[in-house]
Design a protein around this motif. Sequence first.
Motif, PDB file in Angstrom:
ATOM      1  N   ARG A   9      20.381  30.360  60.093  1.00 59.51           N
ATOM      2  CA  ARG A   9      20.859  31.709  60.414  1.00 59.51           C
ATOM      3  C   ARG A   9      20.516  32.065  61.851  1.00 59.51           C
ATOM      4  O   ARG A   9      19.365  31.892  62.291  1.00 59.51           O
ATOM      5  CB  ARG A   9      20.244  32.734  59.467  1.00 59.51           C
ATOM      6  CG  ARG A   9      20.714  32.628  58.019  1.00 59.51           C
ATOM      7  CD  ARG A   9      19.963  33.628  57.152  1.00 59.51           C
ATOM      8  NE  ARG A   9      20.170  34.990  57.624  1.00 59.51           N
ATOM      9  CZ  ARG A   9      20.980  35.870  57.024  1.00 59.51           C
ATOM     10  NH1 ARG A   9      21.652  35.520  55.944  1.00 59.51           N
ATOM     11  NH2 ARG A   9      21.108  37.090  57.507  1.00 59.51           N
TER      12      ARG A   9
ATOM     13  N   ASP B 103      26.367  32.777  61.733  1.00 61.11           N
ATOM     14  CA  ASP B 103      26.180  34.191  62.069  1.00 61.11           C
ATOM     15  C   ASP B 103      26.935  35.039  61.064  1.00 61.11           C
ATOM     16  O   ASP B 103      27.722  34.524  60.253  1.00 61.11           O
ATOM     17  CB  ASP B 103      26.693  34.456  63.489  1.00 61.11           C
ATOM     18  CG  ASP B 103      26.202  35.782  64.049  1.00 61.11           C
ATOM     19  OD1 ASP B 103      25.347  36.427  63.410  1.00 61.11           O
ATOM     20  OD2 ASP B 103      26.673  36.180  65.135  1.00 61.11           O
ATOM     21  N   ASP B 104      26.736  36.362  61.115  1.00 61.34           N
ATOM     22  CA  ASP B 104      27.473  37.269  60.244  1.00 61.34           C
ATOM     23  C   ASP B 104      28.961  37.207  60.563  1.00 61.34           C
ATOM     24  O   ASP B 104      29.356  37.118  61.732  1.00 61.34           O
ATOM     25  CB  ASP B 104      26.981  38.705  60.430  1.00 61.34           C
ATOM     26  CG  ASP B 104      25.566  38.911  59.942  1.00 61.34           C
ATOM     27  OD1 ASP B 104      25.130  38.140  59.058  1.00 61.34           O
ATOM     28  OD2 ASP B 104      24.890  39.827  60.438  1.00 61.34           O
TER      29      ASP B 104
ATOM     30  N   VAL C 164      35.372  38.294  56.994  1.00 63.08           N
ATOM     31  CA  VAL C 164      34.354  38.806  56.078  1.00 63.08           C
ATOM     32  C   VAL C 164      34.911  38.954  54.663  1.00 63.08           C
ATOM     33  O   VAL C 164      34.151  38.966  53.684  1.00 63.08           O
ATOM     34  CB  VAL C 164      33.797  40.153  56.602  1.00 63.08           C
ATOM     35  CG1 VAL C 164      34.794  41.282  56.381  1.00 63.08           C
ATOM     36  CG2 VAL C 164      32.458  40.476  55.947  1.00 63.08           C
TER      37      VAL C 164
ATOM     38  N   ASP D 112      30.736  36.268  53.927  1.00 62.09           N
ATOM     39  CA  ASP D 112      29.995  37.163  54.805  1.00 62.09           C
ATOM     40  C   ASP D 112      29.320  36.452  55.973  1.00 62.09           C
ATOM     41  O   ASP D 112      28.723  37.090  56.841  1.00 62.09           O
ATOM     42  CB  ASP D 112      28.961  37.966  54.012  1.00 62.09           C
ATOM     43  CG  ASP D 112      27.953  37.077  53.301  1.00 62.09           C
ATOM     44  OD1 ASP D 112      28.101  35.842  53.341  1.00 62.09           O
ATOM     45  OD2 ASP D 112      27.009  37.626  52.679  1.00 62.09           O
ATOM     46  N   ARG D 113      29.404  35.107  56.008  1.00 58.61           N
ATOM     47  CA  ARG D 113      28.840  34.360  57.123  1.00 58.61           C
ATOM     48  C   ARG D 113      29.842  33.297  57.562  1.00 58.61           C
ATOM     49  O   ARG D 113      30.710  32.892  56.792  1.00 58.61           O
ATOM     50  CB  ARG D 113      27.514  33.696  56.742  1.00 58.61           C
ATOM     51  CG  ARG D 113      26.445  34.669  56.274  1.00 58.61           C
ATOM     52  CD  ARG D 113      25.070  34.027  56.286  1.00 58.61           C
ATOM     53  NE  ARG D 113      24.655  33.648  57.636  1.00 58.61           N
ATOM     54  CZ  ARG D 113      24.203  34.522  58.539  1.00 58.61           C
ATOM     55  NH1 ARG D 113      24.108  35.797  58.265  1.00 58.61           N
ATOM     56  NH2 ARG D 113      23.838  34.098  59.739  1.00 58.61           N
TER      57      ARG D 113
END
Length: 212
Positions: free
Chosen positions: A62, A136-137, A143, A147-148
Amino acid sequence: METMNWDPRALFDDEKRLRHNVPPGTRPLSFHRLGDGAQHADNLFWGYKPPWYKRGPARNARLDTVLKGSPFWKPLLARRIIVPADGWYEWTGEKGDKQPWYISPKDGQPILLPGLTAWLPGREVLAETGFAIVTDDSAGGVVDIHDRRPVTLTPDDALEWVDPETPIVEALELLSTARPESAFQWWQVTRAVGNSRYQVPDAIEPLWLGLK
């Protein structure tokens, strides 16, 4: 290799083969300058599990934890690689009834995924010397699928990322200049890609072309 102007001699070995469906736990082709500083391409293990780690191999790093100096990733910050790909898969739906999606750049150019690895030339290729892709987001329409998403670098930034002369602080800054969500497109693909043995070129074809 053309996108990054990478040394073509790095692929002389026939074992460095490309695949259509590459899940964690396999050995994707990776570009690096580890060891002697020259340009190399090797099949490294996707997933990183240090000897003291009690869970399964971590496939993603992450971005927020990497930037905060996580002790899990900090020892690997000088061992940077690029994993080239045409796109990546994500799944939506409930467990047991998940639908895979294929996400790729609109311009059709390869994507260059930054990774961190514990591997060095001469070491055995396994989870303890594996790698993780920096994520990353998600934002924008992506999305809705997941969500990543993986960080994706431009060719120039990818070359700087793997350059052993690039200071760690500057390398980390590159992770914040990834290509935006608006540069990507996505569609549903055959559920057969859920099986890693499915190595067929149509693994990325849209369902509306007749796949089931």
